[in-house]
Design a protein around this motif. Structure first.
Motif, PDB file in Angstrom:
ATOM      1  N   ALA A 219       0.770  -1.332  -0.043  1.00  0.00           N
ATOM      2  CA  ALA A 219       0.028   0.127  -0.008  1.00  0.00           C
ATOM      3  C   ALA A 219       0.735   1.255  -0.121  1.00  0.00           C
ATOM      4  CB  ALA A 219      -0.789  -0.094   1.240  1.00  0.00           C
ATOM      5  N   LEU A 220       1.959   1.070   0.707  1.00  0.00           N
ATOM      6  CA  LEU A 220       2.854   2.386   0.639  1.00  0.00           C
ATOM      7  C   LEU A 220       3.763   2.549  -0.394  1.00  0.00           C
ATOM      8  CD1 LEU A 220       3.989   4.477   2.792  1.00  0.00           C
ATOM      9  CD2 LEU A 220       5.594   2.945   3.538  1.00  0.00           C
ATOM     10  N   GLU A 221       4.167   1.373  -0.979  1.00  0.00           N
ATOM     11  CA  GLU A 221       5.105   1.753  -2.244  1.00  0.00           C
ATOM     12  C   GLU A 221       4.355   1.410  -3.599  1.00  0.00           C
ATOM     13  OE1 GLU A 221       8.434  -1.139  -1.723  1.00  0.00           O
ATOM     14  OE2 GLU A 221       8.011  -1.247   0.264  1.00  0.00           O
ATOM     15  N   ALA A 222       3.236   0.917  -3.722  1.00  0.00           N
ATOM     16  CA  ALA A 222       2.706   0.871  -4.976  1.00  0.00           C
ATOM     17  C   ALA A 222       2.507   1.860  -5.768  1.00  0.00           C
ATOM     18  CB  ALA A 222       1.459  -0.321  -4.863  1.00  0.00           C
ATOM     19  N   LYS A 250      -5.908   6.006   1.573  1.00  0.00           N
ATOM     20  CA  LYS A 250      -4.958   7.177   1.411  1.00  0.00           C
ATOM     21  C   LYS A 250      -4.739   7.464   0.081  1.00  0.00           C
ATOM     22  CE  LYS A 250      -0.507   9.549   2.360  1.00  0.00           C
ATOM     23  NZ  LYS A 250       0.722   9.329   2.937  1.00  0.00           N
ATOM     24  N   ASP A 251      -4.243   6.534  -0.394  1.00  0.00           N
ATOM     25  CA  ASP A 251      -3.443   6.747  -1.881  1.00  0.00           C
ATOM     26  C   ASP A 251      -4.465   5.914  -3.177  1.00  0.00           C
ATOM     27  OD1 ASP A 251      -1.296   8.117  -1.454  1.00  0.00           O
ATOM     28  OD2 ASP A 251      -0.263   6.298  -0.671  1.00  0.00           O
ATOM     29  N   PHE A 252      -5.527   5.370  -2.846  1.00  0.00           N
ATOM     30  CA  PHE A 252      -6.370   4.616  -3.672  1.00  0.00           C
ATOM     31  C   PHE A 252      -7.838   5.036  -3.608  1.00  0.00           C
ATOM     32  CE2 PHE A 252      -2.444   2.259  -3.352  1.00  0.00           C
ATOM     33  CZ  PHE A 252      -2.187   1.810  -4.745  1.00  0.00           C
ATOM     34  N   CYS A 253      -8.441   5.029  -4.810  1.00  0.00           N
ATOM     35  CA  CYS A 253      -9.856   5.240  -4.869  1.00  0.00           C
ATOM     36  C   CYS A 253     -10.680   4.231  -5.225  1.00  0.00           C
ATOM     37  CB  CYS A 253     -10.282   6.521  -5.494  1.00  0.00           C
ATOM     38  SG  CYS A 253      -9.726   6.676  -7.166  1.00  0.00           S
ATOM     39  N   ASP A 254     -12.088   4.059  -5.288  1.00  0.00           N
ATOM     40  CA  ASP A 254     -12.748   3.233  -6.070  1.00  0.00           C
ATOM     41  C   ASP A 254     -12.468   1.874  -5.512  1.00  0.00           C
ATOM     42  OD1 ASP A 254     -14.074   4.932  -7.414  1.00  0.00           O
ATOM     43  OD2 ASP A 254     -12.873   4.993  -9.191  1.00  0.00           O
ATOM     44  N   VAL A 255     -11.884   1.884  -4.113  1.00  0.00           N
ATOM     45  CA  VAL A 255     -11.297   0.370  -3.636  1.00  0.00           C
ATOM     46  C   VAL A 255     -12.914  -0.485  -3.322  1.00  0.00           C
ATOM     47  CG1 VAL A 255     -10.770  -0.430  -1.593  1.00  0.00           C
ATOM     48  CG2 VAL A 255      -9.824   1.359  -2.443  1.00  0.00           C
ATOM     49  N   ASN A 272      -5.380   3.892  -8.517  1.00  0.00           N
ATOM     50  CA  ASN A 272      -4.466   4.942  -7.981  1.00  0.00           C
ATOM     51  C   ASN A 272      -4.781   6.362  -8.186  1.00  0.00           C
ATOM     52  OD1 ASN A 272      -1.726   5.593  -7.043  1.00  0.00           O
ATOM     53  ND2 ASN A 272      -0.906   5.802  -9.168  1.00  0.00           N
ATOM     54  N   ARG A 273      -4.661   7.020  -7.207  1.00  0.00           N
ATOM     55  CA  ARG A 273      -5.227   8.544  -7.034  1.00  0.00           C
ATOM     56  C   ARG A 273      -4.606   9.277  -8.134  1.00  0.00           C
ATOM     57  NH1 ARG A 273      -9.234   9.505  -3.475  1.00  0.00           N
ATOM     58  NH2 ARG A 273      -9.090   8.034  -1.527  1.00  0.00           N
ATOM     59  N   GLY A 274      -3.335   8.987  -8.435  1.00  0.00           N
ATOM     60  CA  GLY A 274      -2.624   9.925  -9.122  1.00  0.00           C
ATOM     61  C   GLY A 274      -1.023   9.525  -8.962  1.00  0.00           C
ATOM     62  N   ALA A 275      -0.157   9.860 -10.191  1.00  0.00           N
ATOM     63  CA  ALA A 275       1.214   9.599 -10.128  1.00  0.00           C
ATOM     64  C   ALA A 275       1.832  10.088  -9.235  1.00  0.00           C
ATOM     65  CB  ALA A 275       1.700   9.970 -11.693  1.00  0.00           C
ATOM     66  N   HIS A 278       9.071   8.781  -8.494  1.00  0.00           N
ATOM     67  CA  HIS A 278       9.975   7.485  -8.044  1.00  0.00           C
ATOM     68  C   HIS A 278      10.691   7.818  -6.972  1.00  0.00           C
ATOM     69  CE1 HIS A 278       8.767   4.234 -10.724  1.00  0.00           C
ATOM     70  NE2 HIS A 278       8.673   5.069 -11.938  1.00  0.00           N
ATOM     71  N   ALA A 279      10.939   6.838  -5.995  1.00  0.00           N
ATOM     72  CA  ALA A 279      11.764   6.935  -5.003  1.00  0.00           C
ATOM     73  C   ALA A 279      12.978   6.686  -5.645  1.00  0.00           C
ATOM     74  CB  ALA A 279      11.495   5.849  -4.023  1.00  0.00           C
ATOM     75  N   PRO A 280      14.270   7.168  -5.031  1.00  0.00           N
ATOM     76  CA  PRO A 280      15.469   6.847  -5.420  1.00  0.00           C
ATOM     77  C   PRO A 280      15.722   5.369  -5.386  1.00  0.00           C
ATOM     78  CG  PRO A 280      15.455   8.646  -4.042  1.00  0.00           C
ATOM     79  CD  PRO A 280      14.107   8.111  -3.800  1.00  0.00           C
ATOM     80  N   ALA A 281      16.661   4.955  -6.099  1.00  0.00           N
ATOM     81  CA  ALA A 281      17.171   3.613  -6.079  1.00  0.00           C
ATOM     82  C   ALA A 281      17.482   3.147  -4.650  1.00  0.00           C
ATOM     83  CB  ALA A 281      18.057   3.274  -7.246  1.00  0.00           C
ATOM     84  N   GLY A 282      17.031   2.160  -4.286  1.00  0.00           N
ATOM     85  CA  GLY A 282      17.445   1.526  -3.152  1.00  0.00           C
ATOM     86  C   GLY A 282      16.539   2.060  -1.772  1.00  0.00           C
ATOM     87  N   GLU A 283      15.787   2.910  -2.128  1.00  0.00           N
ATOM     88  CA  GLU A 283      14.785   3.121  -1.156  1.00  0.00           C
ATOM     89  C   GLU A 283      13.640   2.232  -0.754  1.00  0.00           C
ATOM     90  OE1 GLU A 283      11.458   7.017  -0.331  1.00  0.00           O
ATOM     91  OE2 GLU A 283      13.759   7.625  -1.077  1.00  0.00           O
TER      92      GLU A 283
END
Length: 283
Positions: A219-222, A250-255, A272-275, A278-283
């Motif tokens: 849920a946090l990373e997707a 928090k980050d998704f709608c129409d669940v 997904n609510r919006g783009a 990207h997290a830096p590589a390795g985060e």
């Protein structure tokens, strides 16, 4: 000994398993290299010594509660036959509800990701049913990925397999659909499940004290790996909908909830609510 006598004996020996007669029939059909229904039409046929010895050996494995699908070496999923062994979780027919939900959001030119791919059943089925979709699949287990790759090769499915912990090997990638059947069994159930399930890989089963560890991470990373309005589809245990839906709010709608063929809660799906960057590589 006739087929009928062998099946009767097998049923008695397997009385501790959930479907003793059916399992005995499948095992004898495997020995005779014949469809299960066809051997039932030849019940008075005499088995050779070699055939009975082979049947006896398979019965011994099943008596020890080795999963039938591991003994037979295959399992049907979405109309395709997948190789199965102890390297990965056995594909379940209930999981077809997850595959069908993901397919609703796919079209030629889109990209899909299967997290925790295991045997590769989801990723390969999606590719076979949507040939013009680009499909990635990841798993932390090298053994599972080797089985998934073999299944993809056998079924002529061009899937990109990557090894790593969830999204770790996918830096810079984005997908229109992410699908996952992650581990979701609470740790306190270890040792208290059906004996056959206990013989499947622990890494594919258990997910912390409440069974939600992987859902929290996904849920946090997707959102960082989904296109805007991309779809996340997750298999869940039949009592986990409310908890997983709350993690996505928090980050998704129409669940929404999708039930399996038996009417049980099986899939949580959300948009997904919006783009997000990207997290830096390795985060």
């Amino acid at each position: 000994m006739t087929i009928r006598e062998a099946l009767n004996q097998g049923e008695k020996r397997l009385r501790a398993v959930p479907d003793p007669r059916l399992d005995a029939e499948y095992l004898l059909a495997e020995v005779l290299r014949a469809p299960r229904l066809s051997i039932l039409l030849e019940k008075m046929r005499e088995l050779t010594e070699e055939e009975y010895a082979a049947f006896d050996a398979l019965l011994s494995r099943r008596e020890k509660r080795e999963p039938l699908q591991y003994i037979l070496g295959s399992q049907s999923f979405m109309g395709f036959l997948f190789q199965t062994d102890a390297r990965a979780l056995i594909p379940r027919n209930d999981t077809e509800a997850l595959c069908e939900e993901a397919l609703r959001y796919l079209a030629p030119g889109k990209r899909a990701l299967d997290l925790c791919t295991g045997s590769g059943a989801l990723a390969v089925s999606i590719k076979k049913l949507c040939p013009r979709v680009e499909v990635y699949a990841s798993d932390v287990s090298e053994a599972a990925l080797s089985l998934a790759s073999e299944n993809a090769a056998r079924l002529s499915a061009d899937v990109h397999f990557v090894q790593g912990d969830l999204f770790a090997p996918l830096a810079g990638e984005k997908f229109h659909v992410i699908v996952s059947n992650p581990p979701y069994i609470p740790e306190f159930l270890r040792g208290h499940m059906q004996a056959e399930v206990e013989k499947e890989p622990d890494i594919a089963l258990f997910a912390g004290a409440d069974g939600l560890d992987f859902y929290r991470r996904i849920a946090l990373e997707a959102p960082r790996y989904l296109e805007e309005n991309g779809q996340l589809c997750l298999e869940i245990g039949d009592d986990q909908y409310d908890a997983v839906a709350a993690l996505l709010e928090k980050d998704f709608c129409d669940v929404h909830l999708v039930r399996d063929m038996n009417g049980r809660s099986r899939v949580v799906s959300g948009r997904n609510r919006g783009a997000l960057p990207h997290a830096p590589a390795g985060e």
